[in-house]
Design a protein around this motif. Structure first.
Motif, short mmCIF file in Angstrom:
data_model
loop_
_atom_site.label_atom_id
_atom_site.label_comp_id
_atom_site.label_asym_id
_atom_site.label_seq_id
_atom_site.Cartn_x
_atom_site.Cartn_y
_atom_site.Cartn_z
N MET A 168 80.31 17.61 -20.72
CA MET A 168 80.17 17.73 -19.11
C MET A 168 79.80 16.45 -18.65
O MET A 168 79.40 15.66 -19.43
CB MET A 168 78.86 18.84 -18.84
CG MET A 168 77.70 18.20 -19.37
SD MET A 168 76.12 19.22 -19.56
CE MET A 168 76.48 20.14 -21.10
N PRO A 169 80.10 16.11 -17.34
CA PRO A 169 79.93 14.69 -16.75
C PRO A 169 78.39 14.36 -17.10
O PRO A 169 77.34 15.31 -17.08
CB PRO A 169 80.16 14.94 -15.41
CG PRO A 169 81.00 16.19 -15.48
CD PRO A 169 80.54 17.05 -16.18
N THR A 214 80.24 8.06 -24.81
CA THR A 214 80.57 7.34 -23.65
C THR A 214 79.99 7.99 -22.54
O THR A 214 79.75 9.13 -22.41
CB THR A 214 81.98 6.92 -23.27
OG1 THR A 214 82.74 8.27 -23.16
CG2 THR A 214 82.61 6.32 -24.37
N SER A 215 79.17 7.09 -21.58
CA SER A 215 78.41 7.76 -20.50
C SER A 215 79.51 8.53 -19.54
O SER A 215 78.81 9.04 -18.49
CB SER A 215 77.56 6.75 -19.88
OG SER A 215 78.43 5.70 -19.41
N ASN A 216 80.55 8.42 -19.56
CA ASN A 216 81.45 8.93 -18.24
C ASN A 216 82.67 9.53 -18.96
O ASN A 216 83.64 9.94 -18.03
CB ASN A 216 82.10 7.87 -17.41
CG ASN A 216 82.86 6.96 -18.27
OD1 ASN A 216 82.89 6.92 -19.51
ND2 ASN A 216 83.64 5.81 -17.69
N VAL A 255 72.15 15.54 -17.32
CA VAL A 255 70.83 15.35 -16.91
C VAL A 255 70.02 16.63 -16.24
O VAL A 255 69.09 16.97 -16.33
CB VAL A 255 70.64 14.18 -16.35
CG1 VAL A 255 69.27 13.79 -15.71
CG2 VAL A 255 71.14 12.92 -17.23
N ARG A 256 71.01 16.88 -15.30
CA ARG A 256 70.57 18.18 -14.51
C ARG A 256 70.03 19.48 -15.23
O ARG A 256 69.39 20.05 -15.03
CB ARG A 256 71.39 18.68 -13.47
CG ARG A 256 71.58 17.38 -12.05
CD ARG A 256 72.60 17.96 -11.15
NE ARG A 256 72.73 17.06 -10.04
CZ ARG A 256 73.85 16.95 -9.10
NH1 ARG A 256 74.98 17.63 -9.44
NH2 ARG A 256 73.73 16.09 -8.09
N ARG A 257 70.82 19.72 -16.21
CA ARG A 257 70.83 20.57 -17.03
C ARG A 257 69.51 20.68 -17.88
O ARG A 257 68.47 21.37 -17.96
CB ARG A 257 71.89 20.92 -17.92
CG ARG A 257 71.74 22.11 -18.84
CD ARG A 257 73.15 22.38 -19.62
NE ARG A 257 74.30 22.63 -18.88
CZ ARG A 257 75.29 23.28 -19.29
NH1 ARG A 257 75.48 23.34 -20.73
NH2 ARG A 257 76.63 23.45 -18.61
N VAL A 280 69.27 8.13 -14.59
CA VAL A 280 69.69 9.28 -14.04
C VAL A 280 68.64 10.28 -14.11
O VAL A 280 68.31 11.04 -12.84
CB VAL A 280 70.87 9.90 -14.82
CG1 VAL A 280 71.35 11.20 -14.10
CG2 VAL A 280 72.07 9.10 -14.68
N VAL A 281 67.71 10.44 -15.02
CA VAL A 281 66.61 11.26 -14.90
C VAL A 281 65.69 10.92 -13.85
O VAL A 281 65.34 11.81 -13.17
CB VAL A 281 65.72 11.25 -16.32
CG1 VAL A 281 64.31 12.00 -16.33
CG2 VAL A 281 66.58 11.93 -17.47
#
Length: 449
Positions: free
Chosen positions: A331-332, A290-292, A337-339, A366-367
């Motif tokens: 992780m959220p 799930t995305s969240n 995505v930041r990683r 998000v990217v």
């Protein structure tokens, strides 16, 4: 419990100091009664003196009293000769479990925990952490090994004379927990470990069993006579002849899993210390279910393809694949995505590749928000997980794919995954990365720009 009126009247006449002494005396008698009535299984008794930094490791099936044995050992240690007479109570110990909550529930408060063996112990949480303390002043600090931050806390965990690892095979960061706790294991003449666990085929457990300073005892559920016979019969009947019976009931460490596409031996044989120059690098992302959900793991693997062609195991000269980094974790979505974007720039990657079959469409959005300059590609599975994983495992068999350095959690997943089981996200991300680099021309997946 009914108290006789004359006894109750006497108690009511006691001063607070006398009541405290009475309470201590009753606790002491309760401990002595519990202590003298306990009959251990053979595997609950340490088979000899443990060396400095060595370990007594209890491997056992469910219900074999592994926690019971370690709790008994720690209480005996506290009531034995002081490791350092300068310390309150002479002992300063620690308990490490998969989470700190597990340490409280299983190792302290549970029916087999420290309180069951010594009712005098108290659990206290202060600004410095959570501790178990004995009337003598001896203490054990509680730690978890669930996140990198948990492990970092072990760096400042203080010096100890005894470390208890509860359910060691279930610790997400067992290797680093051993490394950091060993730095502080230096109180007394013989600081050492005790550990209790149902075995799992993890590299860290395999390595422990290979050490000469690890004393191992083993127990089987079918021999745990304190458990009701009906319960033992049902468990054995349900899992008879399966891997579950051997691992979860017989306490057997299955290092070679029947049906697994990878093995620890294969990963070791193909491991390299450093990667050669790369012609192409990708960051593969396999999203959580799930995305969240922070509780689900995000698979993030960095892999590359060599610039030069190198002979493989069969003598065929070809470009090889290299797993450069494993950045997976719970992780959220935004953090994941930041990683991945940070890894893209750090490794000068050619693309971020993300699977979108199972709710992963959000990754592209998000990217673009984080860094619109990133070259982003999506992949959609056109075959089952086994069909996708087999060609990638074959690359390792041909010694045309390699791990660069050690990646313990990823290796545990690769060496224990069997077709038909739910595949973990690290494994899936590795499959996507090497498919993109090594197998894409064969059309094993559909790519969308």
């Amino acid at each position: 419990m009914t108290i006789a009126p004359d006894v109750l009247a006497e108690i009511q006449q006691l001063t607070p100091e006398e009541l405290e002494l009475l309470e201590g005396e009753l606790a002491r008698r309760a401990w002595e009664a519990r202590w003298s009535s306990w009959t251990p299984y053979p595997w609950q008794v340490c088979p000899g003196e443990v060396e400095t930094h060595g370990m007594w490791l209890q491997l056992g099936g469910r219900g074999t009293g592994k926690t019971d044995g370690c709790a008994r050992y720690m209480v005996s240690h506290v009531n034995g000769p002081p490791c350092d007479p300068r310390l309150p109570g002479g002992h300063r110990m620690s308990i490490i479990a998969p989470t700190q909550g597990d340490a409280v529930e299983s190792a302290v408060n549970g029916p087999s925990g420290l309180k069951a063996h010594d009712p005098r112990v108290v659990l206290r949480t202060t600004v410095g952490g959570t501790y178990v303390r004995w009337p003598s002043g001896a203490e054990a600090k509680l730690f978890g090994a669930h996140t990198p931050d948990d492990v970092e806390r072990l760096r400042s965990g203080g010096n100890r004379c005894l470390v208890w690892l509860e359910e060691a095979a279930a610790m997400r960061h067992l290797g680093p927990a051993l490394t950091h706790s060993a730095m502080g294991l230096r109180v007394g003449p013989r600081p050492h470990y005790i550990a209790s666990t149902t075995p799992k085929p993890r590299r860290d457990i395999v390595d422990l069993l290979a050490r000469e300073d690890v004393l191992t005892t083993r127990g089987r559920t079918r021999d745990a006579h304190h458990l009701p016979q009906m319960m033992r019969d049902k468990l054995v009947a349900k899992y008879a002849g399966t891997r579950m019976e051997r691992q979860e009931l017989d306490g057997e460490l299955l290092t070679d899993i029947e049906g697994a596409l990878w093995s620890f031996a294969l990963l070791d044989a193909t491991r390299v210390g450093a990667a050669p120059p790369m012609s192409r690098i990708v960051v593969a992302v396999d999203p959580a279910a799930t995305s969240n959900a922070e509780s689900d793991e995000m698979g993030i693997i960095v892999a590359g393809r060599s610039a030069a062609a190198i002979p493989d195991r069969n003598g065929t000269t070809r470009q090889h694949g290299y797993v450069l980094d494993d950045l997976s974790g719970r992780m959220p979505p935004l953090d994941a995505v930041r990683r991945a974007v940070q890894a893209y720039h750090a490794h000068q990657a050619d693309a971020i590749v993300a699977e979108v079959n199972n709710g992963g469409d959000w990754i592209g959005t998000v990217v673009r928000q984080v860094d619109p300059t990133v070259n982003y590609r999506t992949v959609r599975a056109s075959h089952g997980k086994t069909t996708r994983a087999e060609p990638v495992a074959a690359l390792f068999e041909q010694h045309a794919a390699h791990l660069v350095g050690g990646h313990s959690t990823l290796e545990d997943q690769l060496a224990t995954w069997v077709a038909g089981d739910a595949s973990p996200d690290r494994l899936d991300a590795l499959v996507w990365a090497l498919t993109e680099l090594m197998l894409a021309p064969a059309g094993n997946f559909a790519a969308v720009a």
